[in-house]
Design a protein around this motif. Structure first.
Motif, PDB file in Angstrom:
ATOM      1  N   PRO A  16       0.833  -1.212   0.000  1.00  0.00           N
ATOM      2  CA  PRO A  16       0.000   0.000   0.000  1.00  0.00           C
ATOM      3  C   PRO A  16       0.863   1.257   0.000  1.00  0.00           C
ATOM      4  CG  PRO A  16      -0.758  -1.567   1.659  1.00  0.00           C
ATOM      5  CD  PRO A  16       0.558  -2.080   1.153  1.00  0.00           C
ATOM      6  N   LEU A  17       0.304   2.317  -0.545  1.00  0.00           N
ATOM      7  CA  LEU A  17       0.992   3.602  -0.547  1.00  0.00           C
ATOM      8  C   LEU A  17       0.771   4.312   0.782  1.00  0.00           C
ATOM      9  CD1 LEU A  17       0.006   5.033  -4.047  1.00  0.00           C
ATOM     10  CD2 LEU A  17       2.210   4.053  -3.419  1.00  0.00           C
ATOM     11  N   ARG A  18       1.807   4.927   1.279  1.00  0.00           N
ATOM     12  CA  ARG A  18       1.681   5.785   2.451  1.00  0.00           C
ATOM     13  C   ARG A  18       1.286   7.174   1.954  1.00  0.00           C
ATOM     14  NH1 ARG A  18       7.682   4.374   4.055  1.00  0.00           N
ATOM     15  NH2 ARG A  18       7.678   4.698   1.800  1.00  0.00           N
ATOM     16  N   VAL A  19       0.127   7.648   2.368  1.00  0.00           N
ATOM     17  CA  VAL A  19      -0.371   8.931   1.881  1.00  0.00           C
ATOM     18  C   VAL A  19      -0.578   9.887   3.050  1.00  0.00           C
ATOM     19  CG1 VAL A  19      -2.751   8.051   1.894  1.00  0.00           C
ATOM     20  CG2 VAL A  19      -2.189  10.083   0.544  1.00  0.00           C
ATOM     21  N   ALA A  20      -0.031  11.084   2.917  1.00  0.00           N
ATOM     22  CA  ALA A  20      -0.210  12.124   3.925  1.00  0.00           C
ATOM     23  C   ALA A  20      -1.395  12.994   3.533  1.00  0.00           C
ATOM     24  CB  ALA A  20       1.048  12.969   4.051  1.00  0.00           C
ATOM     25  N   LEU A  21      -2.398  13.041   4.395  1.00  0.00           N
ATOM     26  CA  LEU A  21      -3.535  13.938   4.212  1.00  0.00           C
ATOM     27  C   LEU A  21      -3.210  15.247   4.904  1.00  0.00           C
ATOM     28  CD1 LEU A  21      -6.417  14.871   3.617  1.00  0.00           C
ATOM     29  CD2 LEU A  21      -7.184  13.494   5.574  1.00  0.00           C
ATOM     30  N   ILE A  22      -3.033  16.297   4.122  1.00  0.00           N
ATOM     31  CA  ILE A  22      -2.642  17.599   4.665  1.00  0.00           C
ATOM     32  C   ILE A  22      -3.877  18.486   4.774  1.00  0.00           C
ATOM     33  CG2 ILE A  22      -1.231  19.652   4.300  1.00  0.00           C
ATOM     34  CD1 ILE A  22       0.716  17.857   2.743  1.00  0.00           C
ATOM     35  N   ALA A  74       9.243  21.662  15.864  1.00  0.00           N
ATOM     36  CA  ALA A  74       8.018  21.450  15.091  1.00  0.00           C
ATOM     37  C   ALA A  74       8.342  20.831  13.739  1.00  0.00           C
ATOM     38  CB  ALA A  74       7.269  22.774  14.912  1.00  0.00           C
ATOM     39  N   LEU A  75       9.400  21.320  13.105  1.00  0.00           N
ATOM     40  CA  LEU A  75       9.806  20.755  11.824  1.00  0.00           C
ATOM     41  C   LEU A  75      10.261  19.308  11.978  1.00  0.00           C
ATOM     42  CD1 LEU A  75      11.756  23.787  10.348  1.00  0.00           C
ATOM     43  CD2 LEU A  75       9.730  22.734   9.340  1.00  0.00           C
ATOM     44  N   ALA A  76      10.911  19.019  13.092  1.00  0.00           N
ATOM     45  CA  ALA A  76      11.379  17.657  13.326  1.00  0.00           C
ATOM     46  C   ALA A  76      10.218  16.686  13.462  1.00  0.00           C
ATOM     47  CB  ALA A  76      12.246  17.614  14.584  1.00  0.00           C
ATOM     48  N   GLU A  77       9.050  17.205  13.854  1.00  0.00           N
ATOM     49  CA  GLU A  77       7.882  16.347  13.992  1.00  0.00           C
ATOM     50  C   GLU A  77       7.173  16.137  12.657  1.00  0.00           C
ATOM     51  OE1 GLU A  77       3.537  16.268  16.290  1.00  0.00           O
ATOM     52  OE2 GLU A  77       5.099  17.670  16.916  1.00  0.00           O
ATOM     53  N   ALA A  83       8.297  13.118   4.532  1.00  0.00           N
ATOM     54  CA  ALA A  83       9.363  12.380   3.860  1.00  0.00           C
ATOM     55  C   ALA A  83       8.976  10.928   3.614  1.00  0.00           C
ATOM     56  CB  ALA A  83      10.638  12.452   4.697  1.00  0.00           C
ATOM     57  N   ARG A  84       8.273  10.306   4.554  1.00  0.00           N
ATOM     58  CA  ARG A  84       7.956   8.886   4.380  1.00  0.00           C
ATOM     59  C   ARG A  84       6.706   8.650   3.537  1.00  0.00           C
ATOM     60  NH1 ARG A  84       7.462   9.148  10.189  1.00  0.00           N
ATOM     61  NH2 ARG A  84       5.314   9.523  10.858  1.00  0.00           N
ATOM     62  N   ALA A  85       5.993   9.719   3.203  1.00  0.00           N
ATOM     63  CA  ALA A  85       4.794   9.567   2.373  1.00  0.00           C
ATOM     64  C   ALA A  85       5.183   9.246   0.931  1.00  0.00           C
ATOM     65  CB  ALA A  85       3.954  10.837   2.412  1.00  0.00           C
ATOM     66  N   ASP A  86       4.430   8.351   0.307  1.00  0.00           N
ATOM     67  CA  ASP A  86       4.580   8.069  -1.119  1.00  0.00           C
ATOM     68  C   ASP A  86       3.737   9.017  -1.962  1.00  0.00           C
ATOM     69  OD1 ASP A  86       6.206   5.609  -0.881  1.00  0.00           O
ATOM     70  OD2 ASP A  86       4.400   4.780   0.041  1.00  0.00           O
ATOM     71  N   ALA A  87       2.726   9.614  -1.334  1.00  0.00           N
ATOM     72  CA  ALA A  87       1.781  10.465  -2.054  1.00  0.00           C
ATOM     73  C   ALA A  87       1.120  11.399  -1.043  1.00  0.00           C
ATOM     74  CB  ALA A  87       0.729   9.615  -2.773  1.00  0.00           C
ATOM     75  N   PHE A  88       0.442  12.427  -1.580  1.00  0.00           N
ATOM     76  CA  PHE A  88      -0.205  13.424  -0.718  1.00  0.00           C
ATOM     77  C   PHE A  88      -1.621  13.703  -1.203  1.00  0.00           C
ATOM     78  CE2 PHE A  88       4.338  14.340  -0.947  1.00  0.00           C
ATOM     79  CZ  PHE A  88       4.688  14.308   0.394  1.00  0.00           C
ATOM     80  N   VAL A  89      -2.498  13.981  -0.247  1.00  0.00           N
ATOM     81  CA  VAL A  89      -3.803  14.569  -0.533  1.00  0.00           C
ATOM     82  C   VAL A  89      -3.848  15.879   0.229  1.00  0.00           C
ATOM     83  CG1 VAL A  89      -6.295  14.361  -0.366  1.00  0.00           C
ATOM     84  CG2 VAL A  89      -4.914  12.328  -0.855  1.00  0.00           C
ATOM     85  N   VAL A  90      -3.978  16.982  -0.484  1.00  0.00           N
ATOM     86  CA  VAL A  90      -3.973  18.309   0.129  1.00  0.00           C
ATOM     87  C   VAL A  90      -5.399  18.854   0.134  1.00  0.00           C
ATOM     88  CG1 VAL A  90      -3.100  20.665  -0.019  1.00  0.00           C
ATOM     89  CG2 VAL A  90      -1.603  18.738  -0.592  1.00  0.00           C
ATOM     90  N   LEU A  91      -5.888  19.155   1.319  1.00  0.00           N
ATOM     91  CA  LEU A  91      -7.224  19.722   1.498  1.00  0.00           C
ATOM     92  C   LEU A  91      -7.082  21.206   1.749  1.00  0.00           C
ATOM     93  CD1 LEU A  91     -10.301  19.544   2.013  1.00  0.00           C
ATOM     94  CD2 LEU A  91      -9.755  18.948   4.395  1.00  0.00           C
ATOM     95  N   THR A  92      -7.690  22.028   0.887  1.00  0.00           N
ATOM     96  CA  THR A  92      -7.516  23.468   1.012  1.00  0.00           C
ATOM     97  C   THR A  92      -8.835  24.216   0.863  1.00  0.00           C
ATOM     98  OG1 THR A  92      -6.344  25.414   0.132  1.00  0.00           O
ATOM     99  CG2 THR A  92      -7.007  23.729  -1.459  1.00  0.00           C
ATOM    100  N   THR A 112      12.761  18.425  -0.827  1.00  0.00           N
ATOM    101  CA  THR A 112      12.933  17.057  -1.318  1.00  0.00           C
ATOM    102  C   THR A 112      11.773  16.150  -0.923  1.00  0.00           C
ATOM    103  OG1 THR A 112      14.220  16.471   0.652  1.00  0.00           O
ATOM    104  CG2 THR A 112      15.450  17.235  -1.273  1.00  0.00           C
ATOM    105  N   GLU A 113      11.067  16.504   0.129  1.00  0.00           N
ATOM    106  CA  GLU A 113       9.937  15.672   0.585  1.00  0.00           C
ATOM    107  C   GLU A 113       8.819  15.592  -0.447  1.00  0.00           C
ATOM    108  OE1 GLU A 113      12.346  16.896   3.963  1.00  0.00           O
ATOM    109  OE2 GLU A 113      11.383  18.050   2.353  1.00  0.00           O
TER     110      GLU A 113
END
Length: 204
Positions: A16-22, A74-77, A83-92, A112-113
């Motif tokens: 599965p892809l790791r996806v970050a929901l922003i 905060a950036l370290a968190e 970085a570990r996400a394979d993909a992103f979903v951005v909610l705006t 680079t992320e």
């Protein structure tokens, strides 16, 4: 007789892809969490995606180029999540024909992320449904070597689309649009992940 079996691409198990929901708004009284809860449900319904939430309102990002120790914390968190996400979903949402400053700040603190990863866009607002914010984000992510997904999900007059319990009054249209968008996200995410495994991305 040769008894060795070969697996066709259709039979190959893909992780599965790791996806970050922003969640891109940090304003007081924001409507974003209502849409995010619905969207998170669509992500969790799929076996090919593993979601992780990054909420701009919960990240105290610096606004200068010389971050204080607490800002570096905060950036370290948040940076490892991106970085570990394979993909992103951005909610705006859409503020003054564009996307929020807090979201831009999150994007600008990273580079680079985002590179060689797909980004799906979900927007909400009034009559325009946040689509102008989504179009501006396409330009920003192109500069960061990210690939934005063609199809989006947008909520026009978003407040009237959900009931008092945060459920969509008519989920058929948004659910169908989300499936198309996430199907494309999975294709691009899988293709780009496999490509980077064979040849690391080295864009100028």
């Amino acid at each position: 007789m040769n008894t060795t079996s070969t697996l066709s691409p259709e039979n190959t198990v893909t992780a599965p892809l790791r996806v970050a929901l922003i969640v891109g708004s940090n304003r007081h009284g924001r409507f974003g969490p209502v849409v995010a809860d619905w969207l998170l449900g669509r992500l969790r319904d799929r076996e090919d995606l593993i979601p992780e939430v990054v909420d701009v309102a919960e990240v105290d990002l610096p606004t200068t180029f010389a971050p204080a120790p607490e800002a570096r914390a905060a950036l370290a968190e948040v940076t490892p999540k991106l970085a570990r996400a394979d993909a992103f979903v951005v909610l705006t949402p859409e503020y003054n024909h564009s996307f929020p400053a807090g979201l831009k700040n999150l994007i600008d603190w990273h580079y680079t992320e985002w590179r060689a990863k797909p980004v799906a866009l979900v927007s909400y607002g009034g009559l325009a449904g946040g689509l102008r914010a989504a179009e501006h984000l396409r330009q920003v992510f192109a500069e960061l070597h990210a690939v934005t997904i063609r199809d989006t999900v947008s909520f026009h007059n978003a407040g009237a689309s959900f009931d008092d319990d945060g459920r969509l009054k008519d989920p058929s249209g948004p659910d169908a649009a989300a499936k198309v968008m996430l199907d494309q996200l999975v294709w691009w995410g899988t293709a780009l992940r496999e490509a980077k495994e064979r040849r690391p991305y080295d864009g100028a």
